[in-house]
Write a protein that holds these residues in place. Sequence first.
Motif, mmCIF file in Angstrom:
data_model
loop_
_atom_site.group_PDB
_atom_site.id
_atom_site.type_symbol
_atom_site.label_atom_id
_atom_site.label_comp_id
_atom_site.label_asym_id
_atom_site.label_seq_id
_atom_site.Cartn_x
_atom_site.Cartn_y
_atom_site.Cartn_z
ATOM 1 N N ASP A 1 -3.664 -0.702 10.503
ATOM 2 C CA ASP A 1 -2.984 -1.078 9.255
ATOM 3 C C ASP A 1 -3.951 -1.750 8.279
ATOM 4 O OD1 ASP A 1 -0.649 -0.063 10.218
ATOM 5 O OD2 ASP A 1 0.224 -2.000 10.795
ATOM 6 N N PHE A 2 -4.839 -2.552 8.833
ATOM 7 C CA PHE A 2 -5.840 -3.217 7.988
ATOM 8 C C PHE A 2 -6.702 -2.176 7.285
ATOM 9 C CE2 PHE A 2 -9.726 -5.447 6.926
ATOM 10 C CZ PHE A 2 -9.285 -6.689 6.519
ATOM 11 N N LEU A 3 -7.067 -1.160 8.023
ATOM 12 C CA LEU A 3 -7.915 -0.104 7.471
ATOM 13 C C LEU A 3 -7.173 0.709 6.405
ATOM 14 C CD1 LEU A 3 -10.812 0.418 8.126
ATOM 15 C CD2 LEU A 3 -10.112 2.114 9.825
ATOM 16 N N THR A 4 -5.892 0.909 6.616
ATOM 17 C CA THR A 4 -5.079 1.607 5.607
ATOM 18 C C THR A 4 -5.073 0.806 4.298
ATOM 19 O OG1 THR A 4 -3.685 2.458 7.380
ATOM 20 C CG2 THR A 4 -2.790 2.582 5.143
ATOM 21 N N TYR B 1 -13.556 -14.030 11.025
ATOM 22 C CA TYR B 1 -12.242 -13.364 11.028
ATOM 23 C C TYR B 1 -12.171 -12.372 12.186
ATOM 24 C CZ TYR B 1 -10.319 -15.018 6.558
ATOM 25 O OH TYR B 1 -9.780 -15.772 5.534
ATOM 26 N N ARG B 2 -11.011 -12.249 12.719
ATOM 27 C CA ARG B 2 -10.745 -11.349 13.835
ATOM 28 C C ARG B 2 -11.254 -9.935 13.561
ATOM 29 N NH1 ARG B 2 -5.651 -8.515 14.858
ATOM 30 N NH2 ARG B 2 -5.139 -9.286 12.791
ATOM 31 N N LEU B 3 -10.971 -9.421 12.351
ATOM 32 C CA LEU B 3 -11.362 -8.041 12.047
ATOM 33 C C LEU B 3 -12.660 -7.950 11.241
ATOM 34 C CD1 LEU B 3 -7.810 -6.626 11.210
ATOM 35 C CD2 LEU B 3 -8.997 -6.581 13.414
ATOM 36 N N GLY B 4 -13.310 -9.094 11.056
ATOM 37 C CA GLY B 4 -14.620 -9.087 10.404
ATOM 38 C C GLY B 4 -14.592 -9.106 8.887
ATOM 39 N N TYR B 5 -13.434 -8.800 8.325
ATOM 40 C CA TYR B 5 -13.334 -8.730 6.868
ATOM 41 C C TYR B 5 -12.010 -9.349 6.405
ATOM 42 C CZ TYR B 5 -17.312 -5.591 6.880
ATOM 43 O OH TYR B 5 -18.561 -5.066 7.032
ATOM 44 N N GLN B 6 -12.038 -9.837 5.157
ATOM 45 C CA GLN B 6 -10.821 -10.322 4.513
ATOM 46 C C GLN B 6 -10.479 -9.393 3.351
ATOM 47 O OE1 GLN B 6 -11.509 -13.924 2.313
ATOM 48 N NE2 GLN B 6 -9.354 -14.237 1.798
ATOM 49 N N ILE B 7 -9.217 -9.131 3.166
ATOM 50 C CA ILE B 7 -8.777 -8.435 1.946
ATOM 51 C C ILE B 7 -8.356 -9.520 0.972
ATOM 52 C CG2 ILE B 7 -7.001 -6.946 0.940
ATOM 53 C CD1 ILE B 7 -7.009 -5.365 3.573
ATOM 54 N N ARG B 8 -9.106 -9.684 -0.095
ATOM 55 C CA ARG B 8 -8.870 -10.807 -0.990
ATOM 56 C C ARG B 8 -8.403 -10.375 -2.380
ATOM 57 N NH1 ARG B 8 -12.945 -15.245 -3.404
ATOM 58 N NH2 ARG B 8 -13.410 -13.417 -4.657
ATOM 59 N N PRO B 9 -7.109 -10.529 -2.671
ATOM 60 C CA PRO B 9 -6.593 -10.225 -4.010
ATOM 61 C C PRO B 9 -6.952 -11.372 -4.952
ATOM 62 C CG PRO B 9 -4.846 -11.139 -2.668
ATOM 63 C CD PRO B 9 -6.067 -11.074 -1.785
ATOM 64 N N SER B 10 -7.037 -11.085 -6.230
ATOM 65 C CA SER B 10 -7.338 -12.165 -7.180
ATOM 66 C C SER B 10 -6.832 -11.856 -8.585
ATOM 67 C CB SER B 10 -8.855 -12.420 -7.240
ATOM 68 O OG SER B 10 -9.540 -11.259 -7.654
ATOM 69 N N VAL B 11 -6.509 -12.914 -9.279
ATOM 70 C CA VAL B 11 -6.223 -12.843 -10.716
ATOM 71 C C VAL B 11 -7.186 -13.831 -11.358
ATOM 72 C CG1 VAL B 11 -4.495 -13.175 -12.526
ATOM 73 C CG2 VAL B 11 -3.802 -12.329 -10.270
ATOM 74 N N GLU C 1 2.073 -6.429 2.102
ATOM 75 C CA GLU C 1 1.664 -6.214 3.500
ATOM 76 C C GLU C 1 0.981 -7.451 4.072
ATOM 77 O OE1 GLU C 1 1.900 -3.394 5.451
ATOM 78 O OE2 GLU C 1 3.079 -2.375 3.916
ATOM 79 N N LEU C 2 0.095 -8.025 3.263
ATOM 80 C CA LEU C 2 -0.662 -9.193 3.740
ATOM 81 C C LEU C 2 0.251 -10.379 3.996
ATOM 82 C CD1 LEU C 2 -3.783 -9.125 1.358
ATOM 83 C CD2 LEU C 2 -3.734 -8.495 3.774
ATOM 84 N N LYS C 3 1.276 -10.506 3.150
ATOM 85 C CA LYS C 3 2.195 -11.638 3.246
ATOM 86 C C LYS C 3 3.044 -11.569 4.516
ATOM 87 C CE LYS C 3 5.128 -11.720 0.094
ATOM 88 N NZ LYS C 3 6.140 -11.834 -0.960
ATOM 89 N N HIS C 4 3.523 -10.356 4.797
ATOM 90 C CA HIS C 4 4.527 -10.240 5.853
ATOM 91 C C HIS C 4 3.967 -10.169 7.262
ATOM 92 C CE1 HIS C 4 7.102 -8.851 2.359
ATOM 93 N NE2 HIS C 4 7.575 -10.003 2.760
ATOM 94 N N SER C 5 2.685 -9.857 7.358
ATOM 95 C CA SER C 5 2.147 -9.786 8.715
ATOM 96 C C SER C 5 0.869 -10.604 8.806
ATOM 97 C CB SER C 5 1.852 -8.326 9.081
ATOM 98 O OG SER C 5 1.345 -7.645 7.954
ATOM 99 N N SER C 6 0.949 -11.701 9.490
ATOM 100 C CA SER C 6 -0.230 -12.555 9.602
ATOM 101 C C SER C 6 -1.281 -11.868 10.488
ATOM 102 C CB SER C 6 0.147 -13.923 10.157
ATOM 103 O OG SER C 6 0.776 -13.766 11.408
ATOM 104 N N ARG C 7 -0.829 -11.019 11.387
ATOM 105 C CA ARG C 7 -1.785 -10.285 12.229
ATOM 106 C C ARG C 7 -1.561 -8.784 12.064
ATOM 107 N NH1 ARG C 7 -4.688 -13.087 16.133
ATOM 108 N NH2 ARG C 7 -4.939 -11.295 17.483
ATOM 109 N N LEU C 8 -2.291 -8.233 11.113
ATOM 110 C CA LEU C 8 -2.220 -6.775 10.917
ATOM 111 C C LEU C 8 -2.964 -6.075 12.048
ATOM 112 C CD1 LEU C 8 -3.126 -6.490 7.127
ATOM 113 C CD2 LEU C 8 -0.946 -5.820 8.128
ATOM 114 N N SER C 9 -2.490 -4.917 12.453
ATOM 115 C CA SER C 9 -3.247 -4.125 13.425
ATOM 116 C C SER C 9 -4.508 -3.597 12.732
ATOM 117 C CB SER C 9 -2.409 -2.939 13.914
ATOM 118 O OG SER C 9 -2.365 -1.953 12.903
#
Lengths: 159, 159
Positions: free
Chosen positions: B120-123, B30-40, B109-117
């Motif tokens: 923003d990713f850190l926030t 991944y570009r930023l090294g990490y994924q933010i992964r939501p789950s149910v 946030e994740l949905k609307h921006s495929s490339r977060l800065s």
Amino acid sequence: MSSPEVLSYVAGFLDGDGCINVQLVRRKDYRLGYQIRPSVTFFQKQKHRAFLEWLQSVFQAGYIRERKDGMSEYSVVDVKSVDQILAQLRPYIRLKQRQCDLVLEIVAELKHSSRLSPQDFLTLARKVDVFEELNDSKKRTIKSSQVAEFMGVQHILIP
Amino acid sequence: MSSPEVLSYVAGFLDGDGCINVQLVRRKDYRLGYQIRPSVTFFQKQKHRAFLEWLQSVFQAGYIRERKDGMSEYSVVDVKSVDQILAQLRPYIRLKQRQCDLVLEIVAELKHSSRLSPQDFLTLARKVDVFEELNDSKKRTIKSSQVAEFMGVQHILIP
């Protein structure tokens, strides 16, 4: 009577994290030496006690106690209330139907006859034996065979 | 769209025994090294796998896998599906509202921006930190500070 939405919510919660049970409890002051005790129980961390109070307000029955392990426990054990609660939830339950039906069956007998014959009591006690398996219980429970033995020794049950 | 009764049932089940979560996952590609992964996620003994299949049919999303410990696990991790599921369940949830709202916020946030800065990713990653506490997680989870450190070392984030 609660709304279908509230009842289906509670049925979902019960299927996930609640307990429908019936147990044999030793009672030295009871005519037949044992009580058949049905129960519906819910647990939550003490910080969510308000949730259990909400459940209590839905059913207008049962009591909440704080356990020593940091959990709160809401349980309903009186026969009439257990009957009413399970009859209301039954249409919405998806996982614990067998427990629900069996308790409703046992409770119907307990409700209608304040003085069960020893033979009828023993028949019900055998149905209670099934629960340990249904609930994957790890606790040591009293078996109908123990009740039968007690009745034999006390000459309550004429073979 | 499912009926209010089905949704309130599932909300009850989720409050009792399900899990709403979001985690930081290391992704070398991944570009930023990490994924933010939501789950149910929902769990059941393998004998109740049919129940998980029913849940899957309700949401038309996610997958079921058999774990080595005898449990089956149904999880939804794709961002769009998690968003749809939680938006539908939200009105009926009574215990896990905070988890639900926070995941909905992150997922928006994740949905609307495929490339977060990176900033923003850190926030968002800092919002993920909250989950360990909300879910009383005992597992070791990746913290936003770790992501920030990685970004610093890689010169992704200009301080």
